[in-house]
Design an enzyme around this catalytic site. Structure first.
Site, PDB file in Angstrom:
ATOM      1  N   CYS A 252       7.795   4.253   5.765  1.00  0.00           N
ATOM      2  CA  CYS A 252       6.739   3.926   4.813  1.00  0.00           C
ATOM      3  C   CYS A 252       7.319   3.372   3.586  1.00  0.00           C
ATOM      4  CB  CYS A 252       6.335   5.373   4.291  1.00  0.00           C
ATOM      5  SG  CYS A 252       7.453   6.610   3.856  1.00  0.00           S
TER       6      CYS A 252
ATOM      7  N   CYS B 292       0.721  -1.039   0.037  1.00  0.00           N
ATOM      8  CA  CYS B 292       0.028  -0.136  -0.142  1.00  0.00           C
ATOM      9  C   CYS B 292       0.980   1.324  -0.100  1.00  0.00           C
ATOM     10  CB  CYS B 292      -0.908  -0.191   1.256  1.00  0.00           C
ATOM     11  SG  CYS B 292      -2.132   1.424   1.161  1.00  0.00           S
ATOM     12  N   CYS B 293       1.914   1.334   0.710  1.00  0.00           N
ATOM     13  CA  CYS B 293       2.815   2.426   0.697  1.00  0.00           C
ATOM     14  C   CYS B 293       3.482   2.447  -0.463  1.00  0.00           C
ATOM     15  CB  CYS B 293       3.765   2.193   2.185  1.00  0.00           C
ATOM     16  SG  CYS B 293       3.145   2.699   3.579  1.00  0.00           S
TER      17      CYS B 293
ATOM     18  N   CYS C 287      -1.033   8.131   7.692  1.00  0.00           N
ATOM     19  CA  CYS C 287      -2.182   7.939   7.172  1.00  0.00           C
ATOM     20  C   CYS C 287      -3.294   7.663   8.374  1.00  0.00           C
ATOM     21  CB  CYS C 287      -2.263   6.778   6.219  1.00  0.00           C
ATOM     22  SG  CYS C 287      -1.356   7.106   4.813  1.00  0.00           S
TER      23      CYS C 287
ATOM     24  N   CYS D  75      -3.329   3.604   9.696  1.00  0.00           N
ATOM     25  CA  CYS D  75      -2.283   3.285  10.202  1.00  0.00           C
ATOM     26  C   CYS D  75      -1.372   4.219  11.291  1.00  0.00           C
ATOM     27  CB  CYS D  75      -1.159   3.128   8.933  1.00  0.00           C
ATOM     28  SG  CYS D  75      -1.642   2.116   7.725  1.00  0.00           S
TER      29      CYS D  75
END
Ligand code: SF4
Length: 390
Positions: free
Chosen positions: A227, A119-120, A201, A204
């Site tokens: 990240c 995702c990062c 985010c 997270c």
């Protein structure tokens, strides 16, 4: 110089700016053709406003890259708009993953629940790499006190294969950040007061309890601490960090150089003077006090004075440094005292241009003790009097 190797460019720039303070690094280096084209990468997080404000003062047309993962807190987006409206930055670019990439890799927005590294990579690393194409370097807010590999951090770092990282705050301590925000009345990210000292985010990031590592709220419960825009051996690498790769810790481990000071005066509410051996009571009235807008062509009339005070109404105002330097170039042999808004990070710069002592309020002296003012170990070889002595 852009033809030189990355390492040679970093070494040359570090030698050129070694005793400059953060503001002066930005002011001069961003106009230095040897640095090339540079952007500031900002998360608009807890401490971001310091560099954003400095940039707005010294080079407001510098591109600012803001990575919007589309997973940020609404407070971060509101804060970003607030800062953008308040500071005269003219080139803020919002960076996002493409709609095609999101549709292909995270159509329902749940990738962070299954694979945070992926995702990062999708929402931060790939968009940032694309946005940095064409730049010769980027500005970061990394600092030595954060420990790990950062204890040796320089203003300019090579980042293979072809960019430089600029770290103007390399020598800053936590109190410098707080003092800068206070002095310039800069708005805080609203989540800091609600227990978020490090803000990423929303899915997270969780609040941090007193005594916890400030970054412990990031990816809480996971081994992940970065990240993906992280660095090993000075190189940016993508994807998860191998367990034996020793990533840079993001802790607030203090690594202050211990400086012995000859005289530490008790601190009543009176201001003090910072000199090379520590704090002293303020003694002697200046013969002349120069406001920062003094016409340099008039300085010749003051060469017979014994003590000249140069005013710094704010730490971002570098005109007093120029006045001191010109006085020395004209042959002024008396003492020069800086008064007003300087902080410890600027002592080396002050000494370099010929300032002998800095007058600071008692409250600042309590927050930034003498050892902190004198902690830049190599400035003594570069100060004005040492250079005069050869
Ligand atoms: S911090 Fe979380 S939500 Fe944000 S990009 Fe990384 S994994 Fe995704």
């Amino acid at each position: 110089m852009l033809d030189l190797s990355l390492e040679d460019r970093a070494a040359t720039l570090n030698a050129r700016y070694r005793n400059h303070a953060a503001v002066q690094v930005l002011r001069h280096a961003l106009a230095d053709p040897d640095l090339g084209k540079v952007a500031l990468v900002s998360s608009f997080g807890a401490e971001s406003v310091v560099l954003l404000h400095m940039l707005s003062v010294v080079a407001p047309d510098t591109p600012v890259l803001f990575i919007d993962t589309e997973m940020l807190f609404p407070e971060t987006l509101a804060y970003q708009r607030q800062i953008a409206e308040r500071l005269p930055l003219t080139d803020i670019r919002v960076i996002r993953a493409s709609a095609e990439q999101i549709a292909a890799r995270d159509p329902d927005g749940t990738l962070h629940q299954r694979d945070t590294d992926a995702c990062c990579d999708l929402r931060k690393v790939v968009p940032l790499e694309a946005a940095l194409a064409g730049f010769d370097g980027w500005i970061t807010g990394r600092k030595r006190f954060q420990g790990g590999q950062r204890v040796e951090l320089d203003f300019f770092e090579p980042e293979a294969p072809g960019r430089l990282r600029v770290n103007p705050l390399a020598h800053w301590r936590p109190q410098d950040v707080a003092d800068y925000m206070d002095e310039n009345a800069l708005p805080r990210h609203p989540l800091v007061a609600r227990g978020y000292p490090s803000i990423g985010c929303a899915p997270c990031t969780s609040p941090v309890a007193a005594g916890e590592d400030p970054r412990s709220g990031r990816w809480r419960g996971q081994a992940k601490t970065e990240c993906g825009i992280h660095f090993i051996g000075g190189k940016m690498v993508r994807g998860p960090i191998a367990p034996d790769a020793a990533p840079e810790p993001e802790t607030d481990t203090m690594t202050e150089t211990v400086i012995q000071t000859a005289e530490i005066v008790p601190l009543p509410d009176a201001p003090v003077l910072v000199r090379d051996d520590g704090f002293h009571p303020v003694e002697g009235d200046p013969d002349v006090t120069l406001p920062p807008d003094t016409d340099p062509s008039t300085l010749g009339q003051y060469l017979n004075a014994g003590l000249i005070a140069v005013e710094f109404p704010a730490m971002t105002d570098g005109r007093g440094f120029s006045l001191a330097r010109i006085l020395r170039e004209l042959g002024f042999a008396g003492r020069i005292r800086a008064t007003g808004g300087l902080i410890a990070d600027q002592y080396a710069m002050a000494r370099r241009v010929g300032i002998d002592e800095v007058q600071i309020p008692a409250a600042l002296a309590r927050r930034q003790p003498a050892g902190q003012w004198l902690a830049r170990a190599d400035w003594r070889a570069w100060d004005h009097r040492s250079r005069l002595a050869g």
